[in-house]
Enzyme design. Structure first.
Site, PDB file in Angstrom:
ATOM      1  N   HIS A   1     -17.428 -31.529  -8.203  1.00 26.01           N
ATOM      2  CA  HIS A   1     -18.325 -30.655  -8.967  1.00 26.01           C
ATOM      3  C   HIS A   1     -18.348 -31.109 -10.409  1.00 26.01           C
ATOM      4  O   HIS A   1     -17.327 -31.504 -10.965  1.00 26.01           O
ATOM      5  CB  HIS A   1     -17.914 -29.184  -8.863  1.00 26.01           C
ATOM      6  CG  HIS A   1     -16.471 -28.906  -9.155  1.00 26.01           C
ATOM      7  ND1 HIS A   1     -15.473 -29.198  -8.262  1.00 26.01           N
ATOM      8  CD2 HIS A   1     -15.864 -28.376 -10.244  1.00 26.01           C
ATOM      9  CE1 HIS A   1     -14.302 -28.848  -8.774  1.00 26.01           C
ATOM     10  NE2 HIS A   1     -14.509 -28.357  -9.993  1.00 26.01           N
TER      11      HIS A   1
ATOM     12  N   VAL B   1     -10.680 -27.008  -7.213  1.00 26.53           N
ATOM     13  CA  VAL B   1     -11.446 -27.001  -5.964  1.00 26.53           C
ATOM     14  C   VAL B   1     -11.702 -28.452  -5.533  1.00 26.53           C
ATOM     15  O   VAL B   1     -12.362 -29.209  -6.262  1.00 26.53           O
ATOM     16  CB  VAL B   1     -12.780 -26.252  -6.133  1.00 26.53           C
ATOM     17  CG1 VAL B   1     -13.552 -26.241  -4.820  1.00 26.53           C
ATOM     18  CG2 VAL B   1     -12.539 -24.830  -6.625  1.00 26.53           C
TER      19      VAL B   1
ATOM     20  N   ASP C   1     -20.904 -20.673 -12.417  1.00 28.19           N
ATOM     21  CA  ASP C   1     -19.457 -20.523 -12.251  1.00 28.19           C
ATOM     22  C   ASP C   1     -19.100 -19.037 -12.248  1.00 28.19           C
ATOM     23  O   ASP C   1     -19.624 -18.247 -13.018  1.00 28.19           O
ATOM     24  CB  ASP C   1     -18.717 -21.249 -13.385  1.00 28.19           C
ATOM     25  CG  ASP C   1     -17.251 -21.464 -13.058  1.00 28.19           C
ATOM     26  OD1 ASP C   1     -16.861 -22.629 -12.843  1.00 28.19           O
ATOM     27  OD2 ASP C   1     -16.484 -20.474 -13.011  1.00 28.19           O
ATOM     28  N   ILE C   2     -18.165 -18.672 -11.378  1.00 36.18           N
ATOM     29  CA  ILE C   2     -17.793 -17.267 -11.226  1.00 36.18           C
ATOM     30  C   ILE C   2     -17.007 -16.758 -12.437  1.00 36.18           C
ATOM     31  O   ILE C   2     -16.986 -15.556 -12.709  1.00 36.18           O
ATOM     32  CB  ILE C   2     -16.997 -17.082  -9.906  1.00 36.18           C
ATOM     33  CG1 ILE C   2     -17.083 -15.660  -9.418  1.00 36.18           C
ATOM     34  CG2 ILE C   2     -15.553 -17.534 -10.051  1.00 36.18           C
ATOM     35  CD1 ILE C   2     -16.627 -15.486  -7.983  1.00 36.18           C
TER      36      ILE C   2
HETATM   37  P1  5GP Z   1     -12.029 -27.115 -11.401  1.00 37.70           P
HETATM   38  O1  5GP Z   1     -10.779 -26.637 -12.088  1.00 37.70           O
HETATM   39  O2  5GP Z   1     -11.768 -27.441  -9.952  1.00 37.70           O
HETATM   40  O3  5GP Z   1     -12.722 -28.209 -12.140  1.00 37.70           O
HETATM   41  O4  5GP Z   1     -13.045 -25.901 -11.470  1.00 37.70           O
HETATM   42  C1  5GP Z   1     -13.307 -25.041 -10.410  1.00 37.70           C
HETATM   43  C2  5GP Z   1     -14.297 -24.006 -10.922  1.00 37.70           C
HETATM   44  O5  5GP Z   1     -14.787 -23.281  -9.817  1.00 37.70           O
HETATM   45  C3  5GP Z   1     -13.690 -22.979 -11.896  1.00 37.70           C
HETATM   46  O6  5GP Z   1     -14.410 -23.009 -13.121  1.00 37.70           O
HETATM   47  C4  5GP Z   1     -13.850 -21.655 -11.162  1.00 37.70           C
HETATM   48  O7  5GP Z   1     -14.169 -20.580 -12.013  1.00 37.70           O
HETATM   49  C5  5GP Z   1     -14.967 -21.946 -10.189  1.00 37.70           C
HETATM   50  N1  5GP Z   1     -14.910 -21.170  -8.957  1.00 37.70           N
HETATM   51  C6  5GP Z   1     -13.821 -20.981  -8.165  1.00 37.70           C
HETATM   52  N2  5GP Z   1     -14.144 -20.233  -7.099  1.00 37.70           N
HETATM   53  C7  5GP Z   1     -15.474 -19.961  -7.227  1.00 37.70           C
HETATM   54  C8  5GP Z   1     -16.379 -19.221  -6.408  1.00 37.70           C
HETATM   55  O8  5GP Z   1     -16.036 -18.659  -5.362  1.00 37.70           O
HETATM   56  N3  5GP Z   1     -17.661 -19.142  -6.834  1.00 37.70           N
HETATM   57  C9  5GP Z   1     -18.081 -19.753  -8.001  1.00 37.70           C
HETATM   58  N4  5GP Z   1     -19.370 -19.622  -8.331  1.00 37.70           N
HETATM   59  N5  5GP Z   1     -17.247 -20.467  -8.776  1.00 37.70           N
HETATM   60  C10 5GP Z   1     -15.952 -20.550  -8.390  1.00 37.70           C
END
Ligand code: 5GP
Length: 126
Positions: free
Chosen positions: A110, A106, A35-36
């Site tokens: 995931h 996103v 995760d970034i």
């Molecule tokens: P969600 O809230 O959708 O469950 O989590 C999305 C996750 O994707 C977040 O923890 C965020 O930090 C991670 N994320 C968003 N954009 C990127 C990216 O471009 N690269 C990586 N490696 N992680 C990302």
């Protein structure tokens, strides 16, 4: 149940190689990468390579091979990242956010693998 997949989401771009990622593991059906914005010392995202918005979409429409490949990768990454209690490690949490109440940012399925520190109780009070 019907979902429309947005092919411009950030994880679709990662899968197409348009955006770099820190890959942990890649197989025919799934990709694991860091995760970034890590929330814990271990914070790895595991995604299927297919176009699935969230877990119930995936569970309904993915092939058995995709489902097995995705789920086996989650376990494998837990062991690779040294958080598997079965190996004597300190444990982990899996999170798969979906939709508005789940606060999914996103729209590509995931699973977050989190570990490497005490993570507290499951949820904050609403
Ligand atoms: P969600 O809230 O959708 O469950 O989590 C999305 C996750 O994707 C977040 O923890 C965020 O930090 C991670 N994320 C968003 N954009 C990127 C990216 O471009 N690269 C990586 N490696 N992680 C990302």
């Amino acid at each position: 149940m019907s979902y429309t997949y947005d092919p411009e989401n950030i994880f679709a771009k990662i899968l197409r190689g348009e955006i770099p990622n820190d890959t942990v593991l890649e197989t025919e059906h799934a990709l694991a990468f860091r995760d970034i914005m890590p929330q814990a010392p271990v914070h790895v995202l595991v995604i299927p390579k297919g176009a699935y918005v969230n877990y119930d979409h995936f569970a309904q429409e993915a092939s058995d091979a995709e489902i097995i490949g995705f789920n086996r990768m989650i376990g494998q990454v837990c062991r690779m990242e040294n958080v598997s209690p079965g190996d004597g490690d300190t444990g982990y949490r899996l999170i798969a956010n979906a939709g508005a109440d789940g606060v999914q940012d996103v729209p590509h399925l995931h699973v977050h693998i989190l570990g490497g520190r005490g993570l507290g109780r499951m949820l904050n009070p609403a």
